[in-house]
Design a protein around this motif. Structure first.
Motif, short mmCIF file in Angstrom:
data_model
loop_
_atom_site.label_atom_id
_atom_site.label_comp_id
_atom_site.label_asym_id
_atom_site.label_seq_id
_atom_site.Cartn_x
_atom_site.Cartn_y
_atom_site.Cartn_z
N UNK A 2 0.82 -1.20 0.00
CA UNK A 2 0.00 0.00 0.00
C UNK A 2 0.86 1.26 0.00
N UNK A 3 1.90 1.28 0.83
CA UNK A 3 2.77 2.45 0.88
C UNK A 3 3.49 2.65 -0.46
N UNK A 4 3.85 1.54 -1.13
CA UNK A 4 4.48 1.67 -2.44
C UNK A 4 3.53 2.29 -3.46
N UNK A 5 2.28 1.85 -3.44
CA UNK A 5 1.30 2.43 -4.37
C UNK A 5 1.05 3.91 -4.08
N UNK A 6 1.00 4.25 -2.80
CA UNK A 6 0.82 5.66 -2.44
C UNK A 6 2.00 6.50 -2.95
N UNK A 7 3.21 5.97 -2.80
CA UNK A 7 4.39 6.67 -3.26
C UNK A 7 4.39 6.83 -4.78
N UNK A 10 1.84 9.37 -5.73
CA UNK A 10 2.32 10.73 -5.46
C UNK A 10 3.35 11.20 -6.46
N UNK A 11 4.20 10.30 -6.94
CA UNK A 11 5.21 10.68 -7.92
C UNK A 11 4.61 11.01 -9.28
N UNK A 12 3.58 10.27 -9.66
CA UNK A 12 2.96 10.52 -10.97
C UNK A 12 2.00 11.69 -10.94
N UNK A 13 1.57 12.11 -9.76
CA UNK A 13 0.73 13.30 -9.56
C UNK A 13 -0.70 13.10 -10.06
N UNK A 32 14.20 -0.66 -5.92
CA UNK A 32 13.76 -0.75 -4.52
C UNK A 32 12.25 -0.98 -4.46
N UNK A 33 11.48 -0.19 -5.22
CA UNK A 33 10.03 -0.36 -5.24
C UNK A 33 9.66 -1.73 -5.80
N UNK A 34 10.40 -2.18 -6.81
CA UNK A 34 10.15 -3.49 -7.42
C UNK A 34 10.31 -4.61 -6.40
#
Length: 329
Positions: A2-7, A10-13, A32-34
């Protein structure tokens, strides 16, 4: 996860995840995200060493819970691997796939060997599901057309065969005899001939015999893994022998020989049990004989996706190398 998806969002805006592929050129950041998402999805697949929950869940769940878990829930991780990791993280996938192919092959061999020594029929089928899902991921992470087509077909085939085996074990044998211990049973073909035929077809599907959908999916998955890495493909092919060992042992122990002294006269299939199993048998054999029903559509979509993905990956790698070279200069 979930935190990865939120990040990522947020990056894609704009929350459009595909834009992340082109927006982020930081290779280490993607890796890292992978890895974080891979570990998250691996729990649901599951892969070793986060696989212990699945046999416990199957052994404690009722038949309907085991059917939903085997046919639907385990496929959510396969969708996540295909749609998120391979579909979005092109740079991370290109670099990290060889390492995680090795993890999938180790999980495949380990779970297959563990399946052989099980004495609880339901736990045996659960460990077989772990081995089959690991074999499915070999095709997924091969990043080849044949491998991904095979992984999708194998996932569908597992969704037909594994629930059928759970119905056989939980809704037929356990309801009639009150035991899941494999040594309790023997010689059921003398009492339940129709049950033995249906059970044999499902066992053939479980071990990937030709003319079943499992054979098509497993063959293409291993072919894709072999194209990616010869050693990994050869190691994954050992699952064919191991699955035959525990599948044939389970069937022979339950149906062959003289009748067990613990079993008295019990009825064969009821009509509702047969009607539940019939669609699973038909789909397993239909996709094994005529897999192009779905493979052509999958191939049409994947061909463009892999071509675009490889071109995008090449472009991002060139851009990243140029950026790194300019920073060094």
């Amino acid at each position: 996860m979930l935190l990865s998806f939120v990040k990522i969002s947020g990056d894609t805006a704009i929350g459009y995840f595909e834009a992340y592929t082109y927006q982020n050129s930081n290779n280490l950041y993607q890796e890292i995200i992978w890895v974080i998402l891979f570990v998250s999805f691996s729990v649901k697949t599951p892969l070793m060493p986060v696989h212990i929950w699945l046999p416990l869940a199957h052994s404690d769940a009722n038949v309907s819970g085991s059917i939903i878990l085997a046919s639907i829930v385990l496929k959510l991780a396969l969708y996540g691997f295909l749609r998120i990791l391979i579909g979005i993280f092109l740079l991370g996938t290109a670099k990290l796939i060889p390492y995680f192919l090795g993890l999938c092959s180790i999980s495949l061999i380990y779970s297959s060997l563990t399946t052989i020594r099980q004495f609880d029929l339901k736990v045996l089928v659960a460990y077989a599901s772990i081995a089959h899902m690991a074999s499915t991921l070999l095709g997924t992470f091969s990043d080849t057309l044949y491998g991904i087509i095979g992984s999708i077909i194998f996932g569908l085939a597992h969704g037909f065969v594994s629930p059928g085996l759970f119905i056989i074990v939980g809704a037929v044998l356990y309801d009639r005899c009150g035991s899941r211990i494999i040594n309790y049973y023997k010689g059921l073909n003398l009492l339940l001939p129709f049950f033995s035929i249906v059970f044999l077809i499902l066992v053939f599907g479980n071990m990937g015999t030709p003319l079943t959908a499992n054979f098509i999916g497993e063959f293409l998955s291993l072919l894709g893994a072999y194209q990616q890495n010869i050693f990994i493909g050869t190691l994954g092919a050992l699952s064919v022998i191991l699955s035959a060992i525990y599948s044939i042992f389970m069937y022979n122990r339950v149906t062959s020989g003289s009748l067990s002294p613990y079993i008295h006269i019990i009825p064969d299939f009821f009509r509702k049990e047969f009607y539940i199993l019939l669609p699973l048998l038909i789909l397993t054999l239909l996709l094994g004989i005529y897999p192009s029903i779905i493979s052509e559509d999958i191939q049409f979509g994947l061909s463009g996706f892999l071509l675009a993905g490889n071109s995008c990956t090449l472009g991002l790698l060139v851009t990243f190398e140029r950026k790194s070279r300019s920073e060094r200069q």
